[in-house]
Design a protein around this motif. Structure first.
Motif, PDB file in Angstrom:
ATOM      1  N   UNK A   1       0.842  -1.188   0.000  1.00 12.25           N
ATOM      2  CA  UNK A   1       0.000   0.000   0.000  1.00 12.25           C
ATOM      3  C   UNK A   1       0.876   1.236   0.000  1.00 12.25           C
ATOM      4  N   UNK A   2       0.302   2.346  -0.416  1.00 13.69           N
ATOM      5  CA  UNK A   2       1.069   3.596  -0.463  1.00 13.69           C
ATOM      6  C   UNK A   2       0.314   4.673   0.299  1.00 13.69           C
ATOM      7  N   UNK A   3       1.041   5.456   1.087  1.00 12.70           N
ATOM      8  CA  UNK A   3       0.445   6.555   1.847  1.00 12.70           C
ATOM      9  C   UNK A   3       1.192   7.845   1.529  1.00 12.70           C
ATOM     10  N   UNK A   4       0.466   8.802   0.974  1.00 10.52           N
ATOM     11  CA  UNK A   4       1.005  10.140   0.721  1.00 10.52           C
ATOM     12  C   UNK A   4       0.566  11.000   1.904  1.00 10.52           C
ATOM     13  N   UNK A   5       1.453  11.209   2.853  1.00  5.75           N
ATOM     14  CA  UNK A   5       1.067  11.875   4.099  1.00  5.75           C
ATOM     15  C   UNK A   5       0.650  13.322   3.874  1.00  5.75           C
ATOM     16  N   UNK A   6       1.245  13.998   2.896  1.00  4.15           N
ATOM     17  CA  UNK A   6       0.858  15.385   2.619  1.00  4.15           C
ATOM     18  C   UNK A   6      -0.609  15.440   2.179  1.00  4.15           C
ATOM     19  N   UNK A   7      -0.982  14.587   1.224  1.00  4.75           N
ATOM     20  CA  UNK A   7      -2.366  14.567   0.736  1.00  4.75           C
ATOM     21  C   UNK A   7      -3.346  14.135   1.826  1.00  4.75           C
ATOM     22  N   UNK A   8      -2.953  13.124   2.599  1.00  5.42           N
ATOM     23  CA  UNK A   8      -3.840  12.647   3.667  1.00  5.42           C
ATOM     24  C   UNK A   8      -4.077  13.747   4.694  1.00  5.42           C
TER      25      UNK A   8
ATOM     26  N   UNK B   1      -9.335  19.406   5.533  1.00  7.03           N
ATOM     27  CA  UNK B   1     -10.493  19.979   4.844  1.00  7.03           C
ATOM     28  C   UNK B   1     -11.797  19.565   5.499  1.00  7.03           C
ATOM     29  N   UNK B   2     -11.805  18.413   6.147  1.00  8.03           N
ATOM     30  CA  UNK B   2     -13.008  17.890   6.800  1.00  8.03           C
ATOM     31  C   UNK B   2     -12.951  18.031   8.319  1.00  8.03           C
ATOM     32  N   UNK B   3     -11.972  18.818   8.798  1.00  9.24           N
ATOM     33  CA  UNK B   3     -11.885  19.105  10.227  1.00  9.24           C
ATOM     34  C   UNK B   3     -11.301  17.990  11.075  1.00  9.24           C
ATOM     35  N   UNK B   4     -10.517  17.125  10.470  1.00 12.03           N
ATOM     36  CA  UNK B   4      -9.905  16.026  11.221  1.00 12.03           C
ATOM     37  C   UNK B   4      -8.390  16.181  11.227  1.00 12.03           C
ATOM     38  N   UNK B   5      -7.774  15.619  12.254  1.00 10.86           N
ATOM     39  CA  UNK B   5      -6.314  15.608  12.331  1.00 10.86           C
ATOM     40  C   UNK B   5      -5.782  14.313  11.742  1.00 10.86           C
TER      41      UNK B   5
END
Length: 191
Positions: free
Chosen positions: A76-83, A89-93
């Motif tokens: 799997x791949x995780x782009x931490x900047x995009x995440x 944008x949705x008010x989550x950390x």
């Protein structure tokens, strides 16, 4: 048959789970021969996407013999900047995993830090062998990965520019003779 038995080398299976973060760090879980017992979890400074292009590798043992491994990898791949951006944008950390300090791959070569599991055994041997393989073949593996990515991008661009024209669909329908029960119910003779 005896000669075949002597020269035959079974392929050992390596079950590996890899989550690559920002193409620079990978969280690995290695299950020796698919067994949960002996599992090891480690962080690596290698982008394990480079391992996705092949399924087997051969290791030369200290006695000069070879051992073949089949790599069964879930990746799997995780782009931490995009995440981080999407969640904000949705008010989550974004709860980024705690990645230990690892040396720079370009400077120090492939390395890893074991965070869970036995530091001896099959899984640890596999972890060392995979990093040794990358030390020897990493440049070629990265080149092959980049070539696959380029070919995929070119194919995608071609398909966008030249979408396939769907063929006409012909649907044939014919009336079937009614079943005996249906014929009775339509005639009002339900019993």
């Amino acid at each position: 048959m005896e000669e075949i038995r002597e020269n035959y080398h079974a392929t050992e299976l390596v079950f590996l789970s890899a989550t690559v973060y920002d193409h620079s760090r990978t969280l690995l879980r290695i299950y020796p021969n698919g067994k949960v017992e002996g599992e090891i979890t480690a962080w690596s400074n290698v982008d394990f996407n480079h391992f996705s292009g092949f399924s087997t590798f051969r290791v030369k043992e200290s006695d000069g013999t070879f051992r073949d491994y089949g790599l069964l990898m879930g990746i799997g791949y995780a782009d931490t900047y995009r995440m981080r951006k999407r969640l904000a944008e949705h008010g989550h950390d974004f709860a980024q995993p705690e990645i230990p300090d690892l040396p720079d791959l370009a400077v120090s070569g492939p390395s890893f830090i074991v965070i869970e599991g036995e530091r001896s055994g099959e899984a640890m041997d596999t972890l060392c062998q995979i990093h040794d393989l990358y030390r020897k073949e990493g440049a070629r593996m990265e080149e092959a990965f980049n070539a696959r990515e380029k070919a995929n991008a070119e194919s995608y661009a071609y398909l966008l520019a030249n979408p396939s024209v769907p063929e006409d669909v012909t649907i044939r329908f014919w009336k079937r003779p009614p079943s005996p029960k249906r014929a009775e119910s339509e005639a009002g003779g339900v019993r």
